[in-house]
Enzyme design. Structure first.
Site, PDB file in Angstrom:
ATOM      1  CE  LYS A  44      83.168  67.174   8.435  1.00 44.70           C
ATOM      2  NZ  LYS A  44      82.092  68.184   8.257  1.00 44.70           N
ATOM      3  CE  LYS A  46      83.359  69.648  13.452  1.00 48.91           C
ATOM      4  NZ  LYS A  46      82.217  70.467  13.028  1.00 48.91           N
TER       5      LYS A  46
HETATM    6  N1  C2G Z   1      77.810  77.505  12.157  1.00 41.61           N
HETATM    7  C1  C2G Z   1      77.458  78.813  12.461  1.00 41.61           C
HETATM    8  N2  C2G Z   1      77.440  79.220  13.764  1.00 41.61           N
HETATM    9  C2  C2G Z   1      77.746  78.346  14.761  1.00 41.61           C
HETATM   10  C3  C2G Z   1      78.090  77.008  14.457  1.00 41.61           C
HETATM   11  C4  C2G Z   1      78.113  76.600  13.128  1.00 41.61           C
HETATM   12  O1  C2G Z   1      77.174  79.626  11.563  1.00 41.61           O
HETATM   13  N3  C2G Z   1      77.715  78.790  16.051  1.00 41.61           N
HETATM   14  C5  C2G Z   1      77.852  77.117  10.746  1.00 41.61           C
HETATM   15  C6  C2G Z   1      79.229  76.623  10.305  1.00 41.61           C
HETATM   16  O2  C2G Z   1      80.061  77.717   9.970  1.00 41.61           O
HETATM   17  C7  C2G Z   1      78.870  75.769   9.096  1.00 41.61           C
HETATM   18  C8  C2G Z   1      77.480  75.208   9.469  1.00 41.61           C
HETATM   19  O3  C2G Z   1      76.978  76.027  10.541  1.00 41.61           O
HETATM   20  O4  C2G Z   1      78.741  76.587   7.935  1.00 41.61           O
HETATM   21  C9  C2G Z   1      77.562  73.774   9.946  1.00 41.61           C
HETATM   22  O5  C2G Z   1      78.499  73.727  11.021  1.00 41.61           O
HETATM   23  P1  C2G Z   1      79.120  72.289  11.393  1.00 41.61           P
HETATM   24  O6  C2G Z   1      78.007  71.330  11.593  1.00 41.61           O
HETATM   25  O7  C2G Z   1      80.132  72.496  12.466  1.00 41.61           O
HETATM   26  O8  C2G Z   1      79.816  71.894  10.024  1.00 41.61           O
HETATM   27  P2  C2G Z   1      81.369  71.707   9.749  1.00 41.61           P
HETATM   28  O9  C2G Z   1      81.902  70.637  10.622  1.00 41.61           O
HETATM   29  O10 C2G Z   1      81.961  73.057   9.776  1.00 41.61           O
HETATM   30  O11 C2G Z   1      81.349  71.076   8.272  1.00 41.61           O
HETATM   31  O12 C2G Z   1      82.749  70.686   3.801  1.00 41.61           O
HETATM   32  C10 C2G Z   1      82.366  71.589   4.813  1.00 41.61           C
HETATM   33  C11 C2G Z   1      82.143  70.880   6.116  1.00 41.61           C
HETATM   34  O13 C2G Z   1      81.283  69.765   5.950  1.00 41.61           O
HETATM   35  C12 C2G Z   1      81.544  71.837   7.130  1.00 41.61           C
END
Ligand code: C2G
Length: 154
Positions: A44, A46
């Protein structure tokens, strides 16, 4: 019994993650979370600071979470939904529309992101502190060197 499913990296766990899990949990009676593996994170683009085992353990410790499993790739969601008999797939609004194709097998629901908090911002804050500390140390060394030179000790 409504089953909710969500996915994420959950690196440097913060309030935005908590609020997403709490709101997802409120949509049903069971909540399962696919936590991105370290390898999938690299895919990803990341590089998570906290390793998968610890990220998964933190998410599993959230009282609203009933189960955690590794998210290894982009294509496992359909089989996860079928395996877990998930009724709702929940993602934060930054993913709006990205998983609508799964609407054929479950409700796909996007929740507004929590403002003013992100793992990326947390990392940037630490990087900024590190840079300031390096500049301060360089100034102290320069002053010490000048003092030694002025006193012919260097
Ligand atoms: N999130 C949120 N508010 C934030 C940060 C994150 O609501 N300030 C939500 C994101 O939208 C996501 C969840 O928390 O639904 C997890 O965020 P991340 O750990 O950044 O996950 P991500 O890298 O977006 O991975 O297949 C889908 C991916 O694995 C999602």
């Amino acid at each position: 019994m409504t089953t909710v499913l969500t996915y994420g990296t959950f690196d440097l766990f913060h309030i935005g993650h908590v609020r997403l899990l709490q709101r997802a949990s409120a949509l049903g009676e069971r909540l399962y979370v696919g936590v991105s593996s370290d390898a999938f994170n690299a895919l990803k683009g990341k590089n998570s600071i906290i390793p998968y085992e610890q990220r998964a353990a933190i998410v599993a410790a959230i009282k609203e979470v009933d189960g955690v499993f590794p998210e290894e790739n982009w294509t496992q969601k359909k089989s996860d939904i079928e395996r877990l008999k998930a009724d709702i797939l929940v993602m934060g609004s930054d993913w709006e529309g990205r998983f609508d194709d799964l609407n054929t097998i479950c409700n796909v629901h996007y929740l507004p992101r929590t403002e003013d908090i992100s793992t990326t911002d947390i990392k940037k804050t630490f990087e900024k502190i590190n840079r300031q500390q390096i500049v301060s140390l360089e100034n102290q060394l320069r002053n010490a060197r000048d003092t030694l030179l002025r006193n012919n000790l260097l």
